[in-house]
Design an enzyme around this catalytic site. Structure first.
Site, PDB file in Angstrom:
ATOM      1  N   CYS A 162       7.170  -4.770  15.536  1.00  0.00           N
ATOM      2  CA  CYS A 162       6.805  -3.755  16.538  1.00  0.00           C
ATOM      3  C   CYS A 162       5.375  -4.042  17.024  1.00  0.00           C
ATOM      4  O   CYS A 162       4.490  -4.335  16.229  1.00  0.00           O
ATOM      5  CB  CYS A 162       6.899  -2.348  15.946  1.00  0.00           C
ATOM      6  SG  CYS A 162       8.567  -1.926  15.422  1.00  0.00           S
ATOM      7  N   GLU A 172       0.814  -1.204   0.000  1.00  0.00           N
ATOM      8  CA  GLU A 172       0.000   0.000   0.000  1.00  0.00           C
ATOM      9  C   GLU A 172       0.849   1.256   0.000  1.00  0.00           C
ATOM     10  O   GLU A 172       1.990   1.255   0.460  1.00  0.00           O
ATOM     11  CB  GLU A 172      -0.968  -0.012   1.170  1.00  0.00           C
ATOM     12  CG  GLU A 172      -0.306  -0.229   2.508  1.00  0.00           C
ATOM     13  CD  GLU A 172      -1.339  -0.431   3.623  1.00  0.00           C
ATOM     14  OE1 GLU A 172      -2.280  -1.227   3.442  1.00  0.00           O
ATOM     15  OE2 GLU A 172      -1.194   0.223   4.656  1.00  0.00           O
ATOM     16  N   ASN A 182      -2.282   4.752  16.286  1.00  0.00           N
ATOM     17  CA  ASN A 182      -3.483   4.361  15.556  1.00  0.00           C
ATOM     18  C   ASN A 182      -3.913   3.007  16.052  1.00  0.00           C
ATOM     19  O   ASN A 182      -3.154   2.048  15.931  1.00  0.00           O
ATOM     20  CB  ASN A 182      -3.154   4.213  14.067  1.00  0.00           C
ATOM     21  CG  ASN A 182      -3.342   5.493  13.308  1.00  0.00           C
ATOM     22  OD1 ASN A 182      -4.401   6.109  13.369  1.00  0.00           O
ATOM     23  ND2 ASN A 182      -2.318   5.907  12.603  1.00  0.00           N
ATOM     24  N   HIS A 226       9.752   5.707  20.202  1.00  0.00           N
ATOM     25  CA  HIS A 226       8.596   5.078  20.872  1.00  0.00           C
ATOM     26  C   HIS A 226       8.766   4.744  22.347  1.00  0.00           C
ATOM     27  O   HIS A 226       7.781   4.526  23.047  1.00  0.00           O
ATOM     28  CB  HIS A 226       8.115   3.828  20.119  1.00  0.00           C
ATOM     29  CG  HIS A 226       7.824   4.067  18.680  1.00  0.00           C
ATOM     30  ND1 HIS A 226       7.187   5.195  18.230  1.00  0.00           N
ATOM     31  CD2 HIS A 226       8.081   3.331  17.563  1.00  0.00           C
ATOM     32  CE1 HIS A 226       7.068   5.142  16.912  1.00  0.00           C
ATOM     33  NE2 HIS A 226       7.608   4.029  16.476  1.00  0.00           N
ATOM     34  N   CYS A 245      -0.628   2.319   9.537  1.00  0.00           N
ATOM     35  CA  CYS A 245       0.274   1.535   8.705  1.00  0.00           C
ATOM     36  C   CYS A 245      -0.154   0.075   8.549  1.00  0.00           C
ATOM     37  O   CYS A 245      -0.380  -0.605   9.531  1.00  0.00           O
ATOM     38  CB  CYS A 245       1.672   1.575   9.314  1.00  0.00           C
ATOM     39  SG  CYS A 245       2.097   3.195   9.899  1.00  0.00           S
ATOM     40  N   GLY A 299       7.124  -2.051   5.898  1.00  0.00           N
ATOM     41  CA  GLY A 299       8.496  -2.508   5.699  1.00  0.00           C
ATOM     42  C   GLY A 299       9.531  -1.635   6.385  1.00  0.00           C
ATOM     43  O   GLY A 299       9.258  -0.520   6.812  1.00  0.00           O
ATOM     44  N   SER A 321      12.390   5.731  14.686  1.00  0.00           N
ATOM     45  CA  SER A 321      11.238   5.339  15.494  1.00  0.00           C
ATOM     46  C   SER A 321      11.727   5.062  16.905  1.00  0.00           C
ATOM     47  O   SER A 321      12.378   4.053  17.155  1.00  0.00           O
ATOM     48  CB  SER A 321      10.588   4.083  14.898  1.00  0.00           C
ATOM     49  OG  SER A 321      10.059   4.395  13.641  1.00  0.00           O
ATOM     50  N   SER A 377      12.144   6.437   7.345  1.00  0.00           N
ATOM     51  CA  SER A 377      12.005   6.106   8.758  1.00  0.00           C
ATOM     52  C   SER A 377      12.569   4.716   9.033  1.00  0.00           C
ATOM     53  O   SER A 377      12.317   3.779   8.276  1.00  0.00           O
ATOM     54  CB  SER A 377      10.515   6.157   9.106  1.00  0.00           C
ATOM     55  OG  SER A 377      10.315   5.819  10.447  1.00  0.00           O
TER      56      SER A 377
END
Ligand code: SAH
Length: 348
Positions: free
Chosen positions: A117, A93, A291, A217, A334, A160, A215, A192
C-alpha cells in the site's frame, strides 16, 4: 531434530502431543495454562510437573521467546510501543493503547508485508516471513508481563496482512480467546484486511465472532487501485460483496477504514462516491488522517477539512468517526519504529 514450537499448539493438539509422550491428557491442560494463561517462558517455571517431564519437554519442544529491543512510552497519551526481536533476527512491533474500557494491544501478523500500500511504512522492505501463532500470542503476553497490566482487547492492525497468513492468524484467534488461556472475548478482537477476497469469505465461515475491518481508502475501484496494489487483483465490488457475506454469516458489523490523504481522496466527489458505496449498509466508517511516513510523499488534510469530511458524510446518513491519533510522538504510524531500525540509527 528440530524442536517443536509448543506454544503454537491449540489445546486439543497439545493434549495429543502429551498422549503421544505417554502422558495423561490433563497434562495438556496444565501445560497449556502455563503457556497461555500465565505466559510462562520456560519449562522450569512449570512447578506442578515432575522434573523428568520438564526435562523431556525441553528436549522435544521449545518455548519461542522474544527479546524486548525497545519500549517507547508516549508523553502525549497513554500509549506505548514495543519493538520485539525474534529468534531469527527479524523484528516486529506492537502497540499498547489504554482506553477507559480497558487495554488494547495492536499486534503484527507478519514480519514485513507484501501488499505494498502506497502510504504504509510496513511494506517498504517487502515481506520477510509469516509469524507463527505463538509469535502473535507472545506479543500480548510479553506486554502484559512488562507492564503488569491486563489486556482486554486486541486489534490485528500492526505490520502484515493477517489474511495473507491465514492459518496462523485463525489459530491465534482461537488460542487468545481460549478459556484455558487469556480468554479474550472474540467480540473484543478486530482484524484488519486490505481485502483478500477468498480469505475474507473463508473467515466468514470459521464461526468466529471477531470484527472484520476492511481497508477501503478509495471511494471507487479506480481510486483504490492507485493507493493499494491489491485492488488490481480483487475489485471493489468483489470486496464489498465479501464484506456483505461476512456480515451475513457472522452478524458482525464490518468496519471500513479510510486513510484521509490530502488532495488524493478527500474531495467532495469522494464524499459522494463513499455515500453511494456505504449508504444503507450496516457498517461503520473510520477516518484516519494519514500518518506521514518519511519515505512516502502523502500528507494528511488539516483537521478542519477532516472534520468537514466527517460532517458531510454524517449528514448523508453514514455512520462515521475520525480515529483519534495515538502515539504520534513514538513512531505511531504503522511500521515506522521497525523501519527506523531497518535503516539504522543514522537517521535519528
Ligand atoms: N494489512 C492490514 C492491516 C494493516 S494496518 C490492512 O491492510 O488492513 C491497519 C490500518 O492502517 C490499515 O487500514 C492500513 O491501511 C492503515 N495504514 C497503514 N499505513 C498508514 C498510514 N501511514 N497512515 C494511516 N493509516 C495507515
Amino acid at each position: 531434530m528440530e524442536k517443536k514450537d509448543i506454544a503454537s499448539f491449540g489445546r486439543e493438539e497439545l493434549i495429543q502431543e502429551m498422549e503421544a509422550l505417554g502422558e495423561r491428557a490433563y497434562r495438556g491442560k496444565q501445560i497449556y495454562t502455563w503457556l497461555h494463561e500465565k505466559g510462562a517462558d520456560s519449562f522450569e517455571e512449570m512447578t506442578n510437573l515432575s522434573r523428568p517431564l520438564r526435562e523431556r519437554l525441553s528436549k522435544e519442544f521449545e518455548i519461542v521467546r522474544m527479546e524486548t529491543v525497545e519500549r517507547q512510552i508516549s508523553k502525549k497519551d497513554p500509549t506505548e510501543k514495543f519493538l520485539f526481536g525474534l529468534s531469527d533476527g527479524n523484528q516486529i512491533e506492537s502497540v499498547l493503547m489504554r482506553y477507559h474500557y480497558g487495554n488494547s494491544v495492536c499486534i503484527s501478523s507478519q514480519a514485513g508485508c507484501r501488499m505494498g500500500c502506497r502510504f504504509c511504512a510496513s511494506g517498504i522492505g517487502g515481506l520477510k516471513r509469516n509469524l507463527t501463532a505463538s509469535e502473535m500470542l507472545r506479543q500480548v503476553y510479553q506486554i502484559q508481563r512488562i507492564t503488569g497490566e491486563r489486556v482486554s482487547n486486541i486489534v490485528v492492525m500492526g505490520t502484515g496482512e493477517p489474511l495473507d497468513n491465514y492459518e496462523n492468524f485463525v489459530r491465534f484467534i482461537h488460542m487468545i480467546s481460549d478459556d484455558w488461556g487469556l480468554h479474550i472475548s472474540q467480540r473484543n478482537i478486530t482484524a484488519s484486511t486490505c481485502g483478500i477476497v477468498p480469505n475474507m469469505r473463508r473467515l466468514a465461515e470459521e464461526g468466529l465472532q471477531i470484527t472484520l475491518a476492511l481497508s477501503l481508502h478509495g471511494s471507487s475501484q479506480e481510486k483504490r487501485r492507485r493507493l493499494m496494489p491489491v485492488a488490481g487483483k480483487y475489485s471493489l465490488s468483489e470486496v464489498m460483496e465479501a464484506c456483505d457475506y461476512y456480515f451475513l454469516k457472522t452478524g458482525r458489523r464490518v468496519t471500513f477504514e479510510y486513510s484521509l490523504v490530502a488532495g488524493v481522496n478527500d474531495s467532495d466527489s469522494d464524499i459522494r462516491e463513499l455515500t453511494k458505496l456505504l449508504k444503507g449498509r450496516n457498517c461503520h466508517l473510520n477516518l484516519i488522517p494519514v500518518n506521514p511516513v518519511k519515505e512516502r510523499e502523502f500528507k494528511k488534510p488539516d483537521s478542519k477539512k477532516a472534520v468537514e469530511f466527517e460532517n458531510k458524510l454524517e449528514k448523508n446518513g453514514i455512520n462515521v468517526t475520525i480515529r483519534r491519533e495515538r502515539g504520534s510522538d513514538i513512531d505511531g504510524a504503522c511500521g515506522q519504529l521497525r523501519r527506523r531500525y531497518a535503516v539504522g540509527k543514522r537517521e535519528n
